[in-house]
Scaffold this active site. Structure first.
Site, PDB file in Angstrom:
ATOM      1  N   LEU A  53       1.277  -1.193   0.101  1.00  0.00           N
ATOM      2  CA  LEU A  53      -0.058   0.363   0.266  1.00  0.00           C
ATOM      3  C   LEU A  53       0.658   0.892  -0.111  1.00  0.00           C
ATOM      4  O   LEU A  53       0.286   2.768  -0.043  1.00  0.00           O
ATOM      5  CB  LEU A  53      -0.987   0.058   1.433  1.00  0.00           C
ATOM      6  CG  LEU A  53      -1.920  -1.241   1.528  1.00  0.00           C
ATOM      7  CD1 LEU A  53      -2.380  -0.669   2.911  1.00  0.00           C
ATOM      8  CD2 LEU A  53      -2.156  -1.200   0.178  1.00  0.00           C
ATOM      9  N   TYR A 103       2.353  12.037 -11.131  1.00  0.00           N
ATOM     10  CA  TYR A 103       2.137  10.548  -9.953  1.00  0.00           C
ATOM     11  C   TYR A 103       1.601   9.412 -11.059  1.00  0.00           C
ATOM     12  O   TYR A 103       1.856   8.142 -11.154  1.00  0.00           O
ATOM     13  CB  TYR A 103       0.789  10.776  -9.592  1.00  0.00           C
ATOM     14  CG  TYR A 103      -0.279   9.853  -8.750  1.00  0.00           C
ATOM     15  CD1 TYR A 103       0.526   9.162  -7.587  1.00  0.00           C
ATOM     16  CD2 TYR A 103      -1.078  10.359  -9.178  1.00  0.00           C
ATOM     17  CE1 TYR A 103      -0.243   8.164  -6.830  1.00  0.00           C
ATOM     18  CE2 TYR A 103      -1.870   8.860  -7.690  1.00  0.00           C
ATOM     19  CZ  TYR A 103      -1.171   7.524  -7.283  1.00  0.00           C
ATOM     20  OH  TYR A 103      -1.587   7.356  -6.119  1.00  0.00           O
ATOM     21  N   LYS A 107       2.834   5.270 -11.378  1.00  0.00           N
ATOM     22  CA  LYS A 107       1.999   3.830 -11.175  1.00  0.00           C
ATOM     23  C   LYS A 107       1.972   3.180 -11.798  1.00  0.00           C
ATOM     24  O   LYS A 107       1.610   2.000 -11.857  1.00  0.00           O
ATOM     25  CB  LYS A 107       0.497   5.014 -10.298  1.00  0.00           C
ATOM     26  CG  LYS A 107       0.435   4.807  -9.064  1.00  0.00           C
ATOM     27  CD  LYS A 107       0.333   3.972  -8.028  1.00  0.00           C
ATOM     28  CE  LYS A 107       0.191   4.784  -6.692  1.00  0.00           C
ATOM     29  NZ  LYS A 107       0.358   3.600  -5.661  1.00  0.00           N
ATOM     30  N   HIS A 279     -47.420   8.110  34.854  1.00  0.00           N
ATOM     31  CA  HIS A 279     -47.455   8.516  35.824  1.00  0.00           C
ATOM     32  C   HIS A 279     -48.094   7.312  36.460  1.00  0.00           C
ATOM     33  O   HIS A 279     -48.972   6.724  35.666  1.00  0.00           O
ATOM     34  CB  HIS A 279     -47.515   9.070  36.618  1.00  0.00           C
ATOM     35  CG  HIS A 279     -46.717  10.466  36.600  1.00  0.00           C
ATOM     36  ND1 HIS A 279     -45.325  10.176  36.696  1.00  0.00           N
ATOM     37  CD2 HIS A 279     -46.688  11.825  36.427  1.00  0.00           C
ATOM     38  CE1 HIS A 279     -44.695  11.743  36.720  1.00  0.00           C
ATOM     39  NE2 HIS A 279     -45.587  12.153  35.767  1.00  0.00           N
ATOM     40  N   PRO A 280     -48.137   6.098  38.013  1.00  0.00           N
ATOM     41  CA  PRO A 280     -49.165   5.475  37.864  1.00  0.00           C
ATOM     42  C   PRO A 280     -51.047   5.743  38.062  1.00  0.00           C
ATOM     43  O   PRO A 280     -50.973   6.890  38.384  1.00  0.00           O
ATOM     44  CB  PRO A 280     -48.802   5.035  39.139  1.00  0.00           C
ATOM     45  CG  PRO A 280     -47.418   5.248  39.702  1.00  0.00           C
ATOM     46  CD  PRO A 280     -47.294   6.240  38.660  1.00  0.00           C
ATOM     47  N   GLY A 281     -51.550   5.074  36.601  1.00  0.00           N
ATOM     48  CA  GLY A 281     -53.237   5.471  37.261  1.00  0.00           C
ATOM     49  C   GLY A 281     -53.025   6.351  36.108  1.00  0.00           C
ATOM     50  O   GLY A 281     -54.433   6.693  35.627  1.00  0.00           O
TER      51      GLY A 281
END
Length: 368
Positions: A53, A103, A107, A279-281
């Site tokens: 690489l 470049y 390569k 909440h409860p209820g």
């Protein structure tokens, strides 16, 4: 299996090395830029395969193209021939090898050296001419437009776009690494030049807009389609550039005497996710829908769901518990509610199949 990775500290190298170390029975050998000839020879003597690489793509002096891209590759080939080691070699070239620039020429020359190695020494050689590769750990403001856009936008910095219609070709780093792993597991004799799939194309304007949408999701709560393809890969890349102080963000909570309701995430075509407490209820709901559907999951507490058919007045009740995960689904044409019949606060996760539309809510109040 011992795999030598040159350029191990580079973007693709970091991703590859981590994946290789996850594989049982694989030992990773690395070669760094300043390592000398003796280290190269020792590493190649031990290696069962090479992933080459190391390369130069933006040097201050163009002469470095030949020094790094060509000379290092030639040294690697010469050493393998001296050692008489016909081990597999994978090489990352570039689509710029098709161009007549310093470049690209460097390569091509490196490719030629490896092609000669395959012919003269019998090494299986795999050459990948990669387009722009993107993903986590890519250096921003260097040679990847994706990395630059993701980093800058994640850090609230501007980006410069000279041509919104210019198209770029891209591979995602995970796809590249997966291709490498397959090639290492099943080497092919001779010289091969495969491509990495999928390859994506996108305009710079489209790329910028996608990344903006990822960023804006925290305000709108509307996620892009981040589960597949290019959008999935881009989103993972964008998130990888978030600074640690942005690992968390607030979402709005709507509270009253009953509890709170919090929206977490919305999608363009797969509904939205939220949760609420009671909440409860307390009883929540008491409405019906013509088309909208919902899924409820009690996370904590004891809930009683009530249903009544809007035409027949048939009534049905069921109970759900936080310690017994069950999804309760609402059905169009049935009014429904949920009551906390426990003694503690109830927490319920909710999915709706569509984003709530205030102009067309498809929600009509009617008690069970």
């Amino acid at each position: 299996m011992k795999v030598l990775v040159t350029g191990a500290n580079g973007f693709i190298g970091k991703n590859l090395v981590l994946r290789l170390r996850e594989k049982e029975g694989t030992e990773v050998l690395t070669l760094l830029r300043n390592d000398g000839e003796s280290i190269l020879r020792e590493a190649l003597a031990r290696a069962d395969a090479v992933v080459h690489l190391a390369g130069e793509n933006r040097p201050a002096d163009p002469a470095a193209f030949a020094e790094v891209n060509v000379c290092l590759t030639q040294r690697l080939c010469d050493t393998l021939q001296t050692l008489r080691k016909p081990i597999p070699v994978l090489f990352t070239s570039s689509i710029q090898a098709e161009l007549d620039n310093p470049y690209g020429r460097s390569k091509r020359d490196a490719e030629d050296a490896l092609a000669h190695l395959a012919q003269s020494n019998g090494n299986p050689v795999v050459i990948y001419r990669l387009p722009g590769v993107f993903g986590k750990w890519c250096r921003p403001n260097y040679n990847s437009v994706v990395a630059t856009f993701c980093y800058n936008k994640a850090h609230d910095l501007p980006v410069q776009i000279n041509d919104f219609h210019a198209r770029v070709r891209l591979n995602y780093v995970d796809d590249v690494v997966n291709a490498f792993l397959r090639a290492l597991e099943q080497p092919t004799a001779g010289l091969s030049r495969p491509t990495v799939a999928p390859e994506y194309t996108i305009t710079l304007g489209e790329l910028s807009d996608k990344i903006d949408a990822f960023k804006n999701c925290r305000d709108t709560l509307v996620s892009e389609r981040v589960g597949t393809g290019l959008t999935r890969a881009l989103y993972a890349t964008y998130v990888s550039y978030l600074p640690v102080e942005k690992f968390v963000y607030d979402v709005p909570a709507y509270g009253d005497s009953r509890g709170v309701f919090v929206e977490m995430l919305k999608t363009p075509d797969a509904g939205q996710f939220s949760f609420f407490t009671a909440h409860p209820g307390i009883t929540r709901g008491g409405h019906y829908h013509h088309t909208k559907t919902e899924k409820f999951l009690v996370i904590k507490g004891h809930a009683r769901f009530g249903f009544r058919h809007m035409l027949t007045n048939e009534v049905h009740h069921l109970e759900a518990f936080g310690d017994q995960p069950q999804v309760v689904e609402t059905v169009p044409g049935w009014t429904h509610d949920i009551t906390n019949i426990g003694t503690d606060e109830m927490v319920v996760m909710l999915w709706a199949n569509e984003i709530y539309d205030r102009t067309n809510p498809d929600t009509f109040y009617s008690q069970v």
